[in-house]
Every structure is written in C-alpha cells, then in structure tokens.
Design an enzyme around this catalytic site. Structure first.
Site, mmCIF file in Angstrom:
data_model
loop_
_atom_site.group_PDB
_atom_site.id
_atom_site.type_symbol
_atom_site.label_atom_id
_atom_site.label_comp_id
_atom_site.label_asym_id
_atom_site.label_seq_id
_atom_site.Cartn_x
_atom_site.Cartn_y
_atom_site.Cartn_z
ATOM 1 N N GLU A 186 0.967 -1.196 -0.106
ATOM 2 C CA GLU A 186 0.037 -0.011 -0.055
ATOM 3 C C GLU A 186 0.828 1.152 0.012
ATOM 4 O O GLU A 186 1.866 1.518 0.782
ATOM 5 C CB GLU A 186 -0.982 0.022 1.284
ATOM 6 C CG GLU A 186 -1.751 1.050 1.474
ATOM 7 C CD GLU A 186 -2.815 1.176 0.328
ATOM 8 O OE1 GLU A 186 -3.688 0.447 0.278
ATOM 9 O OE2 GLU A 186 -2.995 2.297 -0.405
ATOM 10 N N ASP B 169 16.729 -6.413 -1.618
ATOM 11 C CA ASP B 169 17.879 -5.796 -2.469
ATOM 12 C C ASP B 169 18.815 -5.005 -1.948
ATOM 13 O O ASP B 169 19.478 -4.676 -2.952
ATOM 14 C CB ASP B 169 16.503 -4.926 -3.333
ATOM 15 C CG ASP B 169 15.508 -5.673 -3.946
ATOM 16 O OD1 ASP B 169 14.411 -5.277 -4.381
ATOM 17 O OD2 ASP B 169 15.756 -7.093 -3.937
ATOM 18 N N GLY C 209 15.982 -8.418 -7.673
ATOM 19 C CA GLY C 209 16.622 -7.059 -7.802
ATOM 20 C C GLY C 209 16.229 -6.301 -9.045
ATOM 21 O O GLY C 209 16.795 -6.494 -9.880
ATOM 22 N N GLU D 229 17.205 -9.639 -11.971
ATOM 23 C CA GLU D 229 15.747 -9.640 -12.802
ATOM 24 C C GLU D 229 15.615 -8.040 -13.583
ATOM 25 O O GLU D 229 14.915 -8.126 -14.599
ATOM 26 C CB GLU D 229 14.677 -9.809 -11.898
ATOM 27 C CG GLU D 229 14.343 -8.728 -10.686
ATOM 28 C CD GLU D 229 13.073 -8.931 -9.823
ATOM 29 O OE1 GLU D 229 12.168 -9.430 -10.353
ATOM 30 O OE2 GLU D 229 13.301 -8.743 -8.553
ATOM 31 N N ARG E 255 13.318 -14.750 -0.462
ATOM 32 C CA ARG E 255 12.493 -13.960 0.712
ATOM 33 C C ARG E 255 11.954 -14.930 2.037
ATOM 34 O O ARG E 255 11.442 -14.395 2.637
ATOM 35 C CB ARG E 255 11.483 -13.189 -0.015
ATOM 36 C CG ARG E 255 11.950 -12.148 -0.778
ATOM 37 C CD ARG E 255 11.213 -10.892 -1.060
ATOM 38 N NE ARG E 255 9.866 -10.941 -0.738
ATOM 39 C CZ ARG E 255 8.841 -10.427 -1.263
ATOM 40 N NH1 ARG E 255 9.236 -9.868 -2.684
ATOM 41 N NH2 ARG E 255 7.493 -10.707 -1.016
#
Ligand code: F6P
Length: 363
Positions: free
Chosen positions: A78, A142, A185, A237, A290
């Site tokens: 959010e 990251d 990343g 990525e 993660r």
C-alpha cells in the site's frame, strides 16, 4: 494496557524478508521492557493504518519470533500517497493520508515505527511531514535503500542465492551447460553482485551495467577454449540489454511486453544459446530469496536496528531511519532517504574484485 510512558504503532510494509520478526522483537522487547512503552501492532503495512486494523502487542506476541521468517504483522504494498489506477471502487476518492492521521489519533499513538524498503520509508517521510512522529527501519533483500550500507534481509538472501548457485555448478558441469540463474533485484543489482561473487559466477548481469550478448558469448567461448565446458550466468531480474538501456520507460515496457519470455533469465538464455551455440538452462530463484529463517548476521543486524529504533522512540528523535554507516549504527534523516534508490556504483570495489577474478559483466 499498562500505564506506559508512550504508545507507538509498528508496521511492516513492502516485500517481506527473513529478519522482519527479529527486528520487531528488537524494537518491542527494548521499548516494552526497558522504556516502559505500549506497542500497537498494525496489520498488513499501511493498509492496516488506513483501515484501523491494529491491536496491542503483549510480550507473548513478540516472544520466540527471533528466528521466524516473514512478519507476524503481515505486509502489503500500500502506498497511501500514490494514485493507484487499479483501486477498488470502494477506495476511489479515499483520502488515505487523512485516514492514517485519523487512526493514528484514534489509536492514541505517540509515534509510528515502519519497517520496509524505499517505498515504506518514503511514505514514512511523507507522514512525518504531515505531523506524525515516524521512525524507519531499512528492510529489503535488495539492499537498495539510500543512506544505509546494508539492510536486513539482504545477507540471508545472499546466502540463499549462493547456495543455489553452488548447487547449479555441479549439474552445469555434468551436462556441459550454461546455467542462467535469475535473482531478485529490479532496480539495483546488489544481490546478484554479492551472490555472483560468492557463488563464483562466470558472468554477472546487473541493472546498472547494460549487457551486450556478443560480449557474453565471447567470454563463454573463451572459457570453452580453455576447456571449461560449463558456465554460470547470474542475472538480476532488472538487467537490461544495451538497446533497452537506451529506451524510455514506456518504450522499454512495450518492448518487454512483446517478448515471448516469462522473465529476463529465459530471454538471456535464449540469446546466449543463439550467440554462443551453447546449450543453456534457466533457474529463477524468485521468492525463495525472501523465505525461511534469517541468517545469524541478519538476526544480529535486525535486533540491533530494532533496539536502536526503541532508543529513538524513547528520546523522541523522530523523522529518522536507523542505518548502518561504515561500522556504526546511526539515525539518518528520512528526508535524505525518501524517493531515492541506492544502486551499485560502476566504480564499486566489488565490481573491480569480480573483474580481477575474470568475471564478465556483459559489457
Ligand atoms: O522488494 C523486494 C522484492 O523482492 C524485489 O526484489 C522483487 O522484485 C519484488 O520485491 C517482488 O515484489 P512482490 O512481492 O510484490 O511480488
């Protein structure tokens, strides 16, 4: 709740990572036990503050969570200050910052602790500009948060990715293949850089260094000429080809949407096979980076960041994010952090280190 000196809310926002619960525990145990504060746990990031979904945390709630992955509070992406075209009808026209301020008052909060990445700490800064007392903690796998040398979650993700690369070495060797491993990343390549070096990647591709597949092919062919019939290609990525790096955002998105590839790793594998005439395979680590329990380093870092946040709450030093600068833990102004990304500088010493051991960056 006990008659405390202060009451603060705590939320976790953005992508989750190992270490979040260790950080929550650090803040909570110090604030509750040492500084006699009350703690209100806010569910699912800033969405919980918009909806007023919150409840007091008792010692039993933050006991035994040091090694637990994820976040006991839940998270969301959010962004209350950003217009989101995918808003549900019920949310159209909702003044989310006003709702947050209203709930901050209803919950009788003296301060708010936010654990998150760039977006979370930027929102924290904007809320502090609206008069809320905010303390931020730098969380992301990251490691791309401005103002701090390291974020919690990063070290564990490097361990996970390194172990995966080690495993890929054996199968690449057995089958004389090019193994492409895609890491997270999007905007910064810290994770690919560290895990690429730790895992002995022969090629490391970062968003910061646009790649030319002919350079990669030449490197792999040289390896083959030296009798090394396999190679490991570590890809962030968010990596870009030289031609993509020259495109604007919209053009690049259109270009990518037109590609028949699930993600960059698959495209690069196909490009390498075509350019080098070598068989390639792809592994995308995705959310494995993660998940699970935090490394010992991240447990210590997250606990330290958490207790530092409790000290800032106690001293009333708001509008700050706890950071690691050099070997020191210190508060930095959220104003300095907001809206920025910490990318890998082209002259970073690890880029030189990798090049000195023969790593190709696709340039
Ligand atoms: O922000 C960390 C991160 O894991 C990025 O590396 C990744 O691209 C993104 O989150 C994935 O976001 P989501 O969890 O919303 O799919």
């Amino acid at each position: 709740m006990k008659s405390a000196t202060k009451t603060f809310g705590i939320l976790t926002s953005g992508g989750d990572c190992p270490g979040l619960n260790a950080a929550i525990r650090g803040v909570a145990r110090a604030a509750y036990g040492m500084y006699d504060m009350n703690i209100i746990g806010i569910s699912n990031g800033y969405r919980g503050l918009i909806e007023g979904t919150a409840q007091p945390l008792k010692p039993i709630d933050f006991s035994g969570i040091l090694t637990r992955g994820g976040t006991i509070l839940g998270a969301s992406r959010e962004k209350p200050f950003e217009y989101d075209e995918t808003l549900a009808d019920s949310e159209v026209g909702m003044d989310k910052p006003e709702l947050i301020k209203e709930n901050y008052r209803k919950l009788k909060l003296d301060a708010l602790v936010v654990l998150g990445g760039n977006g979370t700490n930027t929102t924290g800064y904007l809320l502090s500009q609206e008069g809320l007392n905010v303390v931020g903690l730098p969380k992301t796998i990251d490691n791309d948060i401005w103002g701090t040398d390291i974020t919690f979650g990063f070290h564990t993700a490097v361990d996970i990715a390194t172990e995966a690369i080690d495993r890929l070495h054996s199968t690449a060797t057995s089958h004389n293949r090019v193994m492409v491993v895609e890491l997270m990343g999007h905007k910064a390549g810290w994770l690919a850089l560290y895990a690429g070096i730790a895992g002995g990647g022969d090629v490391i591709l970062l968003p910061e260094i646009p790649y030319d597949v002919s350079s990669i092919a030449a490197h792999l062919k040289n390896r083959a000429a030296e009798g090394k019939s396999f190679s490991i290609v570590v890809v962030a990525e968010g990596s870009l080809s030289v031609e993509e790096s020259r495109m604007g955002k919209k053009e690049r998105r259109k270009f990518r949407d037109g590609q028949p590839f699930q993600s960059i790793g698959y495209r690069i594998a196909q490009e390498i096979s075509a350019a080098a005439g070598m068989e390639s395979r792809v592994t995308v680590l995705g959310y494995l980076q993660r998940g699970g329990i935090p490394s010992s380093y991240d447990r210590v870092l997250a606990t330290t960041f958490g207790t530092e946040a409790a000290k800032l709450l106690y001293s009333g030093d708001y509008g700050k994010m706890v950071a690691m600068v050099g070997n020191s833990i210190m508060p930095v102004d959220l104003a300095e952090v907001a809206g920025k990304i910490k990318q890998v500088p082209p002259n970073h010493h690890l880029i030189e280190t990798a090049r000195l051991v023969g790593t190709c960056f696709g340039d």
